[in-house]
Design an enzyme around this catalytic site. Structure first.
Site, PDB file in Angstrom:
ATOM      1  N   VAL A 126       2.748   1.000   3.181  1.00 57.02           N
ATOM      2  CA  VAL A 126       2.603  -0.126   4.043  1.00 57.02           C
ATOM      3  C   VAL A 126       3.225  -1.428   3.385  1.00 57.02           C
ATOM      4  O   VAL A 126       3.065  -1.654   2.144  1.00 57.02           O
ATOM      5  CB  VAL A 126       0.964  -0.421   4.194  1.00 57.02           C
TER       6      VAL A 126
ATOM      7  N   ASP B 103     -13.269   8.568   8.491  1.00 62.21           N
ATOM      8  CA  ASP B 103     -12.776   8.133   7.134  1.00 62.21           C
ATOM      9  C   ASP B 103     -13.181   6.479   6.844  1.00 62.21           C
ATOM     10  O   ASP B 103     -12.372   5.802   6.226  1.00 62.21           O
ATOM     11  CB  ASP B 103     -11.429   8.185   7.090  1.00 62.21           C
TER      12      ASP B 103
ATOM     13  N   GLY C 184       0.678  -1.299  -0.038  1.00 58.98           N
ATOM     14  CA  GLY C 184      -0.033   0.019  -0.071  1.00 58.98           C
ATOM     15  C   GLY C 184       0.852   1.166   0.060  1.00 58.98           C
ATOM     16  O   GLY C 184       1.961   1.269   0.410  1.00 58.98           O
TER      17      GLY C 184
ATOM     18  N   GLY D 264       0.190   5.455   0.191  1.00 59.84           N
ATOM     19  CA  GLY D 264      -0.799   6.810   0.225  1.00 59.84           C
ATOM     20  C   GLY D 264       0.085   8.024   0.783  1.00 59.84           C
ATOM     21  O   GLY D 264       1.152   8.004   0.904  1.00 59.84           O
ATOM     22  N   GLY D 265      -0.916   9.116   1.112  1.00 62.76           N
ATOM     23  CA  GLY D 265      -0.371  10.195   1.408  1.00 62.76           C
ATOM     24  C   GLY D 265       0.242  10.156   2.907  1.00 62.76           C
ATOM     25  O   GLY D 265       1.198  11.013   3.181  1.00 62.76           O
ATOM     26  N   PHE D 266       0.159   9.272   3.724  1.00 59.07           N
ATOM     27  CA  PHE D 266       0.843   8.869   4.983  1.00 59.07           C
ATOM     28  C   PHE D 266       2.211   8.399   4.927  1.00 59.07           C
ATOM     29  O   PHE D 266       3.023   8.315   5.635  1.00 59.07           O
ATOM     30  CB  PHE D 266      -0.138   8.050   5.931  1.00 59.07           C
ATOM     31  N   GLY D 267       2.308   7.619   3.836  1.00 61.48           N
ATOM     32  CA  GLY D 267       3.460   6.889   3.609  1.00 61.48           C
ATOM     33  C   GLY D 267       3.248   5.469   2.793  1.00 61.48           C
ATOM     34  O   GLY D 267       2.308   5.402   2.003  1.00 61.48           O
TER      35      GLY D 267
END
Length: 250
Positions: free
Chosen positions: A40, A147, A33, A35-38
């Site tokens: 996975v 979310d 994965g 995303g904007g957070f980083g």
């Protein structure tokens, strides 16, 4: 004087409030994965003979969000319909990651795409009921997910697990306004968020999102698939339009 977030985390680890796991215990990383957070990654955890997920963050500025998420997870992760939080680890560059349960059947959306034709109504009802149990547990602990959608529900051995508490909040920590409409997947966002830019999401917002998840479980499709533009979808929803009920669903 305010405590620096990283200092709080290090103290929580040293005091035994948060489980710390040595990074070298995890092997065979595979990215699953981004995303904007980083990112996975899936790892093998040899000591426990488990496959786990490491949620790694991109920049140091996210440490406050990282801590917020792990605080919430630590409070609710023992529920069977919430993803398990095992602890934290730190790589050789000094970057922290959360060590989470790995869901072997992917997201709810992926699960429905692959298995929908094989699922009976009793299976769909079980999935819906278990997601409701997990959400009720969050709300009983005064946590608003904010979310909730089919990519933030994972399936492990046929059991749904609510995950990704990156923008979740405890009720007593929420400001009077949240500007939360800029976060999340538009199809699942409560319409008031589009109409009132400073609308404060609450438990009812999660329930609205859950309603869209129920529609997705019953239809096997993600909601509002034909809309590519967030703006046009927001207008469509604000005009009172909703997905058509699925036939034979009471």
């Amino acid at each position: 004087m305010a405590i620096v977030p990283e200092e709080w985390l290090e103290k929580a680890i040293s005091d035994g409030h948060i489980n710390y796991l040595e990074y070298n215990k995890f092997t065979n990383p595979i990215e699953i994965g981004n995303g904007g957070f980083g990112k996975v990654f899936r790892y093998d955890w040899g000591d426990c003979e488990l496959t786990v997920a490491l949620k790694c963050f991109k920049v140091e500025e996210t440490i406050k969000d990282f801590i917020n998420e792990l605080k919430l997870l630590r409070k609710v992760c023992y529920h069977p319909n919430v993803i398990i939080f095992y602890g934290v680890t730190k790589d050789s560059n000094g970057n922290y990651s959360m060590v989470l349960q790995y869901a072997n059947e992917g997201t709810l959306r992926e699960y429905l795409q692959i298995n929908f034709t094989k699922l009976q109504w009793i299976d769909k009802l079980r999935i819906a009921k278990e997601i409701a149990f997990g959400l009720l547990f969050l709300h009983d602990n005064n946590i608003i997910h904010r979310d909730l959608h089919s990519k933030n529900i994972l399936i492990h051995q046929r059991q749904p697990k609510i995950t990704d508490f990156g923008i979740s909040k405890k009720m007593n920590e929420m400001s009077k306004t949240s500007n939360s409409n800029i976060y999340g997947m538009p199809a699942y966002i409560e319409p008031k968020c589009f109409i009132e830019p400073k609308y404060k999401r609450d438990k009812k917002s999660d329930i609205y999102s859950f309603g869209l998840i129920l529609w997705e479980i019953s239809s096997g499709r993600s909601p509002f698939q034909s809309f590519e533009s967030v703006y046009s979808l927001a207008i469509h929803i604000c005009q009172g339009n909703r997905e058509e009920p699925i036939e034979d669903v009471n």
